[in-house]
Scaffold this active site. Structure first.
Site, PDB file in Angstrom:
ATOM      1  N   ASP A   1       0.866  -1.163   0.000  1.00  0.00           N
ATOM      2  CA  ASP A   1       0.000   0.000   0.000  1.00  0.00           C
ATOM      3  C   ASP A   1       0.913   1.226   0.000  1.00  0.00           C
ATOM      4  O   ASP A   1       2.049   1.139   0.460  1.00  0.00           O
ATOM      5  CB  ASP A   1      -0.822  -0.031   1.297  1.00  0.00           C
ATOM      6  CG  ASP A   1      -2.190   0.577   1.132  1.00  0.00           C
ATOM      7  OD1 ASP A   1      -2.581   0.768  -0.029  1.00  0.00           O
ATOM      8  OD2 ASP A   1      -2.851   0.857   2.135  1.00  0.00           O
TER       9      ASP A   1
ATOM     10  N   ASP B   1      -3.979  -2.024   5.253  1.00  0.00           N
ATOM     11  CA  ASP B   1      -4.445  -1.560   6.558  1.00  0.00           C
ATOM     12  C   ASP B   1      -5.964  -1.443   6.627  1.00  0.00           C
ATOM     13  O   ASP B   1      -6.528  -1.341   7.696  1.00  0.00           O
ATOM     14  CB  ASP B   1      -3.803  -0.212   6.927  1.00  0.00           C
ATOM     15  CG  ASP B   1      -4.030   0.852   5.857  1.00  0.00           C
ATOM     16  OD1 ASP B   1      -4.802   0.583   4.911  1.00  0.00           O
ATOM     17  OD2 ASP B   1      -3.433   1.938   5.953  1.00  0.00           O
TER      18      ASP B   1
ATOM     19  N   ASP C   1      -8.575  -4.428   2.333  1.00  0.00           N
ATOM     20  CA  ASP C   1      -7.381  -5.242   2.054  1.00  0.00           C
ATOM     21  C   ASP C   1      -7.515  -6.681   2.554  1.00  0.00           C
ATOM     22  O   ASP C   1      -6.709  -7.534   2.198  1.00  0.00           O
ATOM     23  CB  ASP C   1      -6.143  -4.603   2.713  1.00  0.00           C
ATOM     24  CG  ASP C   1      -5.840  -3.224   2.152  1.00  0.00           C
ATOM     25  OD1 ASP C   1      -6.002  -3.055   0.930  1.00  0.00           O
ATOM     26  OD2 ASP C   1      -5.460  -2.331   2.914  1.00  0.00           O
TER      27      ASP C   1
END
Length: 894
Positions: free
Chosen positions: A326, A631, A635
């Protein structure tokens, strides 16, 4: 899924049989019966007993259980209990670590809102969120958690934090107008999704989806449907266990047939000899060593900010070939930073990152004095005045309370030499027009103690340009506005992935105490524009570089815009920063072309949870071992599917943490690099432990085989002695290898091939080579003692001790698979090796000299000169293996 975001309000009211006045209580009751409660469905859970029993479903565990059955049949209760203890310990650890999907679903449920303010029977009432139905009208205000998926039909400054769903770090401004049908979740500005948070303003929306039909419900369904991927080590150990089990069985049967049919041994005697052979060949300590080595890796990683939730993930990290990370908060700090200030005459730079107000002003890449530029002083002052954010310092560093972009402006003002409190005291605020998405600016009216009055406007540059007719030069003088110049500046900053905020100023009468929209239409002076970005972490840049040298490709998958993602990727030094694939393109591309694209493209922007899952699966189809960071709730499916799911500990949602195998305590990409290093070290150490344990088994098996082949009616080793050697060398000597430090080249070699067997042809040769030396030396001394009139107990004690002392010398060889151990580092570099040897010698002394042990294990005390013979024979192994290593290195060089 219905495309509610593409329909206008009237069509939605009609489709759902409702209006802005909401439903009647009776209609809501009927719909609740039809659609069911607004909660996620309960998954079918396996019972605790079934989950526990499944921990035993493993070939090596079967081998161990067979060993336990054999020892029980032989009446050796201690050995049986020790082996069963190892098996049960493995099962308990696995059982505790399991149940990821159930935990992830529980965490998603906790995110859902408990109550909702709705319009029922024309009145505003609060109802439990579970009772919401499609067609209900829900009212939202700042601080609310959105209770269901809503199509907004009225908004007033409504901003919603959707990071958990989209990965976008900044709250999204919501509107009520429809958006194109193909828009990804992050671009559906007229939708409010269940589980997201309202950060600003107010709004009203009609419920279009509840429970499992919501966006978060779909993710929940995806998590429950995603299959876990077995780790490379578990695959290899299963393969190795099957191979070993078959080999042991075949050799034991062949030995039995040979002894009984060709040598004329008694059937019972031969059966016991075959059992001894099987017990000798089974590496009882291996599963325990694997578990303990992984557990030591877990402790080491915890010290380096990586918390492991599932043991095998430790080693899988060592095989990782691709890290999908990410952007926000992992590769970057999630702290907006002003990088550039553009004025009417030049482009300035600002150094420093995050909210720390230390940094220099740059002109043409050289440090400059801000006081020489009157326009910068004016911009800094206006940025402070037209801002509601606060900056404070605590023990952990600088923090912003309020909007992160306003926080970045305050930090830049401090870098330019302003004292925030002094400025706010000198020019108190009299009135304010808050930021609204309709007008795209914030305005504040200020009076000074010297009877001056002025209006500051801060907002979208294209909006402010229409309100300005003049610009301020660096020296504070004014001239006419050139819109083309400013549009070029906007484009230049946007190409670097920067978010742009413009500032303008207008003098007014001191008598003015209230701001009207008529005051804000025209007559402003354009001061300049701030270009800000969430910059990459310094340590992340180093970590990406280290990953490159370790043969690991880093890919960025983000919910942010492509231009921002590419700008950050370029600064991080990712391999391919020429182009990005967006979520829309993923939807448009066929699977085959996407499978080819994932090999080359390193930046993916505006992606949804489904896209992340698709990308992970396609990379795995290409044979990659994938680590995925995340996070948000969005996800969770990809984290669960990846070979290693890595969640953020500080800013991560519980759903992400529960779906991941690893949680980063500091949310820092650099910790992943360190965890990979530890993962590779763990695998190296496991390999060393296996390379150490198996020759013991091989040597013992060869000793029994040789005794059968040569017609010995008294075996040199009996099963209980074999088990003693296997267990004590495993828990002392082999275990010390788990503490081996990383090899110097651990991050300068490509990832190992996850499909390759754990024992390759070279290691197989080493095991055979060492086994033959162990067999020759042990069997030779056993025959020597027998021929010199020793009792069978005495000769067997010599054999047991020779085998163990061989292992002591071989331990130094095993510290390096290829490199030489002929060095001070090789002999003393791991203090645990020396502790293990000392402990083992005490155990052997007890076995040899304690009467109770003599009775239990069939041993006898030895004279000092016998020990000299044992050491002389056993020490040859160290020199022979070092000679073999030298020859192999020489052949490779040549």
């Amino acid at each position: 899924m219905e495309k509610w975001h593409a329909k206008d309000t009237e069509a939605i009211f009609e489709a759902l049989g409702t209006s802005s006045e909401g439903l009647s209580s009776e209609e809501a009751r009927l719909r609740l019966q039809k659609y069911g409660p607004n909660k996620l469905p309960e998954p079918k859970k396996r019972g605790i007993l079934v989950r526990f029993l499944l921990q035993f479903h493993d070939i090596l565990i079967y081998v161990l259980l067979a060993a336990a059955a054999v020892t029980a049949a032989l009446g050796h209760k201690v050995d049986t209990l020790v082996i069963l203890g190892v098996v049960v310990l493995n099962a308990i650890i696995g059982f505790i670590q399991e149940g990821k999907a159930e935990d992830a679903l529980e965490a998603i449920k906790k995110m859902l809102s408990a109550h909702a303010l709705v319009v029922r029977d024309g009145r505003h009432v609060t109802v439990p969120a579970e009772e919401l139905v499609p067609g209900d009208v829900v009212l939202l205000q700042s601080g609310d958690r959105v209770p269901a998926d809503l199509r907004l039909f009225r908004t007033k400054g409504l901003q919603i934090q959707e990071a958990a769903l989209t990965g976008e770090s900044i709250p999204v401004e919501k509107k009520s107008v429809p958006v194109p049908e193909e828009s990804v979740v992050g671009d559906r500005l007229c939708m409010a999704y269940s589980g997201t948070m309202v950060t600003h303003g107010q709004g009203a929306g009609v419920v279009v989806a509840t429970g499992a039909d919501t966006e978060i419900g779909e993710i929940s369904t995806m998590v429950s449907e995603v299959e876990n991927v077995t780790t490379p080590l578990l695959r290899q150990m299963a393969q190795f266990g099957r191979w070993l089990s078959v080999a042991i069985l075949l050799i034991a049967v062949a030995a039995f047939a040979f002894g009984y049919l060709l040598r004329g041994y008694d059937m019972v005697e031969m059966f016991m000899a075959s059992v001894s052979l099987a017990v000798a060949a089974i590496p009882e300590g291996l599963p325990a060593i694997m578990t303990i080595t992984l557990a030591i890796g877990v402790q080491r990683m915890a010290k380096r900010n990586a918390i492991i939730r599932k043991l095998p993930a430790v080693e899988t990290l060592g095989a990782v070939t691709v890290i999908c990370s990410d952007k926000t908060g992992t590769l970057t700090k999630n702290e907006m930073t002003v990088r550039n200030i553009t004025t009417a005459q030049r482009l300035f730079g600002l150094t420093g990152t995050g909210y720390d107000p230390h940094g220099d002003l740059l002109v043409d890449e050289k440090s400059a004095d801000p006081t020489k530029y009157a326009v910068l002083e004016e911009m800094a002052r206006c940025a402070v005045l037209c801002s509601d954010a606060e900056l404070e310092k605590d023990d952990e560093g600088w923090k912003v309370h309020g909007d992160p972009m306003e926080g970045a402006l305050l930090v830049s003002a401090m870098k330019l030499g302003l004292d925030i409190d002094e400025v706010r005291k000198a020019y108190p605020r009299v009135d304010l027009v808050p930021f609204e998405s309709e007008h795209k600016f914030m305005a504040s009216l200020h009076h000074s103690h010297a009877k001056e009055a002025f209006i500051v406007v801060k907002g979208a540059p294209e909006r402010l340009l229409h309100m300005c007719d003049r610009k301020m030069h660096d020296d504070g003088t004014l001239s006419g506005l050139d819109e083309h110049y400013w549009n070029d500046r906007i484009e230049a900053l946007a190409q670097h992935g920067q978010r742009i905020i413009a500032l303008a100023l207008k003098q007014t009468d001191f008598s003015k105490n209230a701001l009207l929209f008529d005051d804000l239409k025209e007559g402003f002076i354009m001061l300049g524009m701030f270009g800000m970005i969430d910059p990459p972490r310094i340590e992340a840049i180093e970590a990406v570089k280290a990953c490159k040298s370790a043969g690991i490709r880093v890919k960025m998958i983000t919910g942010d815009h492509a231009s921002t993602a590419l700008a950050i990727a370029s600064k991080l030094g990712l391999k391919n920063t020429e182009s990005a694939i967006t979520g829309e393109r993923i939807d448009a591309m066929g699977m085959d072309s996407l499978k080819d694209a994932v090999k080359e493209v390193d930046v993916y922007a505006r992606v949804s949870p489904e896209h992340k899952l698709i990308l992970v699966k396609l990379l795995q189809k290409r044979g990659e071992i994938v680590a995925m960071t995340g996070d948000g709730v969005n996800d969770a499916p990809a984290l669960k599917r990846a070979d290693v799911g890595i969640a953020m500990g500080q800013n991560g949602t519980e759903a992400a943490k529960e779906a991941a195998e690893i949680v980063l305590a500091d949310d820092n990409f650099a910790s992943i690099k360190q965890a990979v290093e530890e993962g590779r070290t763990v695998y190296d150490n496991l390999k060393k432990a296996i390379l150490f344990i198996l020759p013991t088994n091989g040597g013992e098996a060869l000793i029994i085989l040789a005794a059968i082949l040569f017609g010995f009616h008294q075996l040199p080793l009996i099963p209980v002695q074999i088990l003693w050697v296997n267990m004590v060398t495993a828990v002392t000597l082999a275990l010390s290898l788990a503490f081996e430090p990383p090899e110097p080249d651990v991050m300068h070699r490509p990832p190992r091939d996850a499909k390759a067997p754990i024992i390759d042809s070279y290691l197989l040769w080493r095991i055979l080579f060492v086994s033959l030396i162990l067999m020759a030396g042990t069997f030779g001394l056993f025959i020597w003692e027998e021929q010199n009139g020793a009792t069978i107990e005495h000769a067997r004690t010599v054999a047991v001790n020779t085998l163990v002392i061989f292992e002591v010398f071989y331990l130094f060889n095993a510290r390096y698979i290829h490199a030489s151990s002929f060095s001070l580092q090789g002999l003393t570099g791991n203090r645990y090796v020396l502790y293990a040897i000392a402990l083992l010698l005490l155990l052997q002394a007890a076995l040899t000299y304690l009467p109770a042990m003599n009775t239990l294990f069939g041993t006898a005390p030895l004279e000092p000169q016998v020990w000299l013979r044992i050491i002389a024979v056993a020490s040859t192994l160290f020199f022979l293996v070092e000679l073999e290593k030298y020859m192999v290195r020489k052949i490779k060089r040549d």
